[in-house]
Design an enzyme around this catalytic site. Structure first.
Site, PDB file in Angstrom:
ATOM      1  N   GLY A 192      21.236  81.326  49.886  1.00  0.00           N
ATOM      2  CA  GLY A 192      20.213  80.783  48.974  1.00  0.00           C
ATOM      3  C   GLY A 192      18.817  81.169  49.419  1.00  0.00           C
ATOM      4  O   GLY A 192      17.879  80.379  49.321  1.00  0.00           O
TER       5      GLY A 192
ATOM      6  N   LYS B  35      27.182  66.705  50.175  1.00  0.00           N
ATOM      7  CA  LYS B  35      26.209  66.642  51.276  1.00  0.00           C
ATOM      8  C   LYS B  35      26.684  65.711  52.401  1.00  0.00           C
ATOM      9  O   LYS B  35      26.468  65.996  53.582  1.00  0.00           O
ATOM     10  CB  LYS B  35      24.840  66.213  50.738  1.00  0.00           C
ATOM     11  CG  LYS B  35      24.214  67.210  49.755  1.00  0.00           C
ATOM     12  CD  LYS B  35      24.038  68.593  50.363  1.00  0.00           C
ATOM     13  CE  LYS B  35      23.262  69.528  49.452  1.00  0.00           C
ATOM     14  NZ  LYS B  35      23.042  70.858  50.045  1.00  0.00           N
TER      15      LYS B  35
ATOM     16  N   ASP C 233      28.066  85.683  45.257  1.00  0.00           N
ATOM     17  CA  ASP C 233      28.250  84.282  44.889  1.00  0.00           C
ATOM     18  C   ASP C 233      29.006  83.616  46.039  1.00  0.00           C
ATOM     19  O   ASP C 233      30.170  83.958  46.297  1.00  0.00           O
ATOM     20  CB  ASP C 233      29.068  84.213  43.581  1.00  0.00           C
ATOM     21  CG  ASP C 233      29.281  82.779  43.110  1.00  0.00           C
ATOM     22  OD1 ASP C 233      29.010  81.839  43.877  1.00  0.00           O
ATOM     23  OD2 ASP C 233      29.727  82.619  41.958  1.00  0.00           O
TER      24      ASP C 233
ATOM     25  N   TYR D 154      27.324  65.848  44.097  1.00  0.00           N
ATOM     26  CA  TYR D 154      26.327  66.385  45.028  1.00  0.00           C
ATOM     27  C   TYR D 154      26.279  65.537  46.325  1.00  0.00           C
ATOM     28  O   TYR D 154      26.309  66.090  47.431  1.00  0.00           O
ATOM     29  CB  TYR D 154      24.962  66.379  44.333  1.00  0.00           C
ATOM     30  CG  TYR D 154      23.831  66.951  45.126  1.00  0.00           C
ATOM     31  CD1 TYR D 154      23.656  68.330  45.238  1.00  0.00           C
ATOM     32  CD2 TYR D 154      22.907  66.120  45.756  1.00  0.00           C
ATOM     33  CE1 TYR D 154      22.583  68.859  45.961  1.00  0.00           C
ATOM     34  CE2 TYR D 154      21.844  66.644  46.473  1.00  0.00           C
ATOM     35  CZ  TYR D 154      21.683  68.007  46.565  1.00  0.00           C
ATOM     36  OH  TYR D 154      20.629  68.526  47.280  1.00  0.00           O
TER      37      TYR D 154
ATOM     38  N   SER E 149      16.643  83.325  48.217  1.00  0.00           N
ATOM     39  CA  SER E 149      15.750  84.033  47.290  1.00  0.00           C
ATOM     40  C   SER E 149      14.596  83.190  46.775  1.00  0.00           C
ATOM     41  O   SER E 149      13.609  83.727  46.285  1.00  0.00           O
ATOM     42  CB  SER E 149      16.552  84.552  46.092  1.00  0.00           C
ATOM     43  OG  SER E 149      17.088  83.473  45.354  1.00  0.00           O
ATOM     44  N   ARG E 150      14.727  81.878  46.844  1.00  0.00           N
ATOM     45  CA  ARG E 150      13.652  81.023  46.312  1.00  0.00           C
ATOM     46  C   ARG E 150      13.742  79.643  46.947  1.00  0.00           C
ATOM     47  O   ARG E 150      14.680  79.354  47.697  1.00  0.00           O
ATOM     48  CB  ARG E 150      13.703  80.941  44.787  1.00  0.00           C
ATOM     49  CG  ARG E 150      15.033  80.509  44.217  1.00  0.00           C
ATOM     50  CD  ARG E 150      15.075  80.730  42.691  1.00  0.00           C
ATOM     51  NE  ARG E 150      16.437  80.730  42.194  1.00  0.00           N
ATOM     52  CZ  ARG E 150      17.110  79.636  41.846  1.00  0.00           C
ATOM     53  NH1 ARG E 150      16.541  78.461  41.913  1.00  0.00           N
ATOM     54  NH2 ARG E 150      18.361  79.721  41.428  1.00  0.00           N
TER      55      ARG E 150
ATOM     56  N   SER F 209      21.180  66.639  52.521  1.00  0.00           N
ATOM     57  CA  SER F 209      20.240  65.983  51.603  1.00  0.00           C
ATOM     58  C   SER F 209      20.235  64.499  51.903  1.00  0.00           C
ATOM     59  O   SER F 209      21.257  63.947  52.355  1.00  0.00           O
ATOM     60  CB  SER F 209      20.681  66.193  50.160  1.00  0.00           C
ATOM     61  OG  SER F 209      19.967  65.324  49.296  1.00  0.00           O
TER      62      SER F 209
ATOM     63  N   ASN G  84      22.227  77.131  53.273  1.00  0.00           N
ATOM     64  CA  ASN G  84      21.182  76.466  52.491  1.00  0.00           C
ATOM     65  C   ASN G  84      21.488  76.414  50.997  1.00  0.00           C
ATOM     66  O   ASN G  84      21.098  75.472  50.327  1.00  0.00           O
ATOM     67  CB  ASN G  84      19.849  77.197  52.718  1.00  0.00           C
ATOM     68  CG  ASN G  84      18.836  76.860  51.641  1.00  0.00           C
ATOM     69  OD1 ASN G  84      18.242  75.773  51.650  1.00  0.00           O
ATOM     70  ND2 ASN G  84      18.643  77.766  50.695  1.00  0.00           N
TER      71      ASN G  84
ATOM     72  N   ALA H 163      28.602  63.621  47.544  1.00  0.00           N
ATOM     73  CA  ALA H 163      29.854  63.818  48.301  1.00  0.00           C
ATOM     74  C   ALA H 163      29.808  65.141  49.054  1.00  0.00           C
ATOM     75  O   ALA H 163      30.231  65.223  50.215  1.00  0.00           O
ATOM     76  CB  ALA H 163      31.050  63.789  47.351  1.00  0.00           C
TER      77      ALA H 163
HETATM   78  N1  LIG Z   1      14.696  70.551  46.434  1.00  0.00           N
HETATM   79  C1  LIG Z   1      15.050  69.351  46.887  1.00  0.00           C
HETATM   80  O1  LIG Z   1      14.416  68.328  46.584  1.00  0.00           O
HETATM   81  C2  LIG Z   1      16.219  69.217  47.833  1.00  0.00           C
HETATM   82  C3  LIG Z   1      16.451  67.965  48.415  1.00  0.00           C
HETATM   83  C4  LIG Z   1      17.504  67.811  49.280  1.00  0.00           C
HETATM   84  C5  LIG Z   1      18.315  68.879  49.588  1.00  0.00           C
HETATM   85  N2  LIG Z   1      18.078  70.099  49.009  1.00  0.00           N
HETATM   86  C6  LIG Z   1      18.990  71.182  49.358  1.00  0.00           C
HETATM   87  O2  LIG Z   1      18.249  72.288  49.840  1.00  0.00           O
HETATM   88  C7  LIG Z   1      18.926  73.495  49.511  1.00  0.00           C
HETATM   89  C8  LIG Z   1      17.982  74.416  48.767  1.00  0.00           C
HETATM   90  O3  LIG Z   1      17.525  73.745  47.605  1.00  0.00           O
HETATM   91  P1  LIG Z   1      16.340  74.312  46.681  1.00  0.00           P
HETATM   92  O4  LIG Z   1      15.674  73.136  46.105  1.00  0.00           O
HETATM   93  O5  LIG Z   1      15.554  75.323  47.410  1.00  0.00           O
HETATM   94  O6  LIG Z   1      17.225  74.986  45.523  1.00  0.00           O
HETATM   95  P2  LIG Z   1      16.821  76.113  44.464  1.00  0.00           P
HETATM   96  O7  LIG Z   1      15.342  76.227  44.348  1.00  0.00           O
HETATM   97  O8  LIG Z   1      17.629  75.797  43.257  1.00  0.00           O
HETATM   98  O9  LIG Z   1      17.381  77.459  45.145  1.00  0.00           O
HETATM   99  C9  LIG Z   1      18.754  77.584  45.378  1.00  0.00           C
HETATM  100  C10 LIG Z   1      19.024  78.894  46.107  1.00  0.00           C
HETATM  101  O10 LIG Z   1      20.424  79.024  46.318  1.00  0.00           O
HETATM  102  C11 LIG Z   1      20.900  80.220  45.669  1.00  0.00           C
HETATM  103  N3  LIG Z   1      22.245  79.948  45.182  1.00  0.00           N
HETATM  104  C12 LIG Z   1      22.643  78.921  44.395  1.00  0.00           C
HETATM  105  N4  LIG Z   1      23.958  79.000  44.152  1.00  0.00           N
HETATM  106  C13 LIG Z   1      24.392  80.125  44.792  1.00  0.00           C
HETATM  107  C14 LIG Z   1      25.658  80.766  44.895  1.00  0.00           C
HETATM  108  N5  LIG Z   1      26.748  80.278  44.286  1.00  0.00           N
HETATM  109  N6  LIG Z   1      25.738  81.894  45.631  1.00  0.00           N
HETATM  110  C15 LIG Z   1      24.667  82.415  46.252  1.00  0.00           C
HETATM  111  N7  LIG Z   1      23.444  81.851  46.192  1.00  0.00           N
HETATM  112  C16 LIG Z   1      23.316  80.717  45.461  1.00  0.00           C
HETATM  113  C17 LIG Z   1      19.869  80.500  44.577  1.00  0.00           C
HETATM  114  O11 LIG Z   1      19.815  81.855  44.189  1.00  0.00           O
HETATM  115  P3  LIG Z   1      20.632  82.419  42.910  1.00  0.00           P
HETATM  116  O12 LIG Z   1      20.504  81.407  41.821  1.00  0.00           O
HETATM  117  O13 LIG Z   1      20.022  83.757  42.610  1.00  0.00           O
HETATM  118  O14 LIG Z   1      22.040  82.576  43.386  1.00  0.00           O
HETATM  119  C18 LIG Z   1      18.585  80.112  45.305  1.00  0.00           C
HETATM  120  O15 LIG Z   1      18.192  81.131  46.188  1.00  0.00           O
HETATM  121  C19 LIG Z   1      20.146  73.083  48.673  1.00  0.00           C
HETATM  122  O16 LIG Z   1      21.287  72.994  49.490  1.00  0.00           O
HETATM  123  C20 LIG Z   1      19.773  71.714  48.170  1.00  0.00           C
HETATM  124  O17 LIG Z   1      20.915  70.924  47.899  1.00  0.00           O
HETATM  125  C21 LIG Z   1      17.051  70.291  48.139  1.00  0.00           C
END
Ligand SMILES: NC(=O)c1ccc[n+]([C@@H]2O[C@H](COP(=O)([O-])OP(=O)(O)OC[C@H]3O[C@@H](n4cnc5c(N)ncnc54)[C@H](OP(=O)(O)O)[C@@H]3O)[C@@H](O)[C@H]2O)c1
Length: 249
Positions: free
Chosen positions: A15, A161, A65, A157, A17-18, A144, A92, A159
């Site tokens: 993950g 985490k 993926d 989600y 890329s962003r 999370s 991640n 479960a």
């Molecule tokens: N943002 C929050 O508030 C928050 C809070 C608690 C925990 N988290 C955790 O932190 C982590 C990152 O979250 P984020 O907010 O940065 O998410 P995000 O902005 O949605 O980015 C998700 C990243 O994961 C990649 N990804 C998703 N599914 C994938 C797959 N099947 N295969 C390969 N790559 C995949 C996406 O790229 P592609 O779509 O191009 O594949 C993207 O790079 C996650 O585990 C999330 O549960 C986030």
């Protein structure tokens, strides 16, 4: 034993890329790692890798993926083959498929578990043999606060985490004698695409629950990952480092 072909420590970040993953890739690259950044969207990933390459950082893309276990294991194996090492693994990538649990479809449950939890298991297993041989490794799983507190509308989600936390602690116990650490970072609400989709009234409600009265930034989560990957964190294992503005204290 694989020949050490890269003098830099090699980090594999799913993950990447962003959002939080992009910040983790930047932090680890700045800290001197060669970083393999994983995502499905090739265009976005290549744009980031090119941007960082122009800044002199050592980053390469892996388009796949992670829910495809065979593709994920093969990508990690080819990273080890290419560089002769794998020092840091950051699981991640994560997805949400929110909904009230009484109405949740099996597919929404399975998709979230497969991406958020099973992929982390597959990646840890694929990375561990090389880490064991090297008697060094840092496994960092992004959990999370939902996995700690639970969250209405997120049974799948939460479960995944909570499962990640149990998986991490078990791996920490199994691999500690090989000087491999395994920890979780549990972000609270962090400003990314994942939280941008929340309606304004939900965001306002959430803010009331956060003592610091703001969402976190991806960089604030990445800083904790950078710390856990670094030399100063060598005696920390099996922990859940919460980065949430005080929300679940
Ligand atoms: N943002 C929050 O508030 C928050 C809070 C608690 C925990 N988290 C955790 O932190 C982590 C990152 O979250 P984020 O907010 O940065 O998410 P995000 O902005 O949605 O980015 C998700 C990243 O994961 C990649 N990804 C998703 N599914 C994938 C797959 N099947 N295969 C390969 N790559 C995949 C996406 O790229 P592609 O779509 O191009 O594949 C993207 O790079 C996650 O585990 C999330 O549960 C986030």
């Amino acid at each position: 034993m694989a020949e050490l072909k890269n003098q830099k420590k090699v980090a594999y970040v799913t993950g990447g890329s962003r959002g939080i993953g992009e910040a983790i890739v930047k932090t680890l690259a700045l800290d001197g790692h060669h970083v393999v950044a994983v995502a499905r969207n090739e265009e976005k990933l290549r744009a980031l890798v090119n941007e960082l390459g122009h800044l002199g950082q050592s980053v390469e893309p892996a388009v796949l993926d992670i829910a495809d276990s065979a593709a994920l294991a093969a990508s990690i194996e080819s990273t080890i083959e290419k560089h002769g090492r794998l020092d840091v693994l950051v699981n991640n990538a994560g997805i949400t498929r929110d909904g009230l649990f009484m109405r949740m479809e099996d597919k929404d449950f399975d998709d979230v578990i497969n991406t958020n939890l099973r992929a982390a298991f597959v990646a840890c297993r694929a990375a561990s043999r090389t880490m064991i041989r090297a008697k060094f490794g840092r496994i960092i799983n992004i959990a999370s606060v939902s996995g700690i507190m639970g969250n209405a509308g997120q049974v799948n989600y939460a479960a995944s985490k909570a499962g990640l936390i149990g998986l991490t602690k078990s791996i920490a116990r199994e691999l500690a004698s090989k000087q491999i650490t395994a920890n979780c970072v549990a972000p609270g609400f962090t400003t990314t695409d994942m939280t941008d989709i929340l309606p304004p009234q939900i965001k306002d409600k959430v803010l009331e629950m956060i003592p610091l009265r703001r969402f976190g930034s991806p960089g604030e989560v990445a800083a904790m990952v950078g710390f856990l990957a670094g030399d100063a964190a060598g005696y920390i294992t099996g922990q859940v480092m919460v980065v949430d503005g005080g929300m679940c204290m």
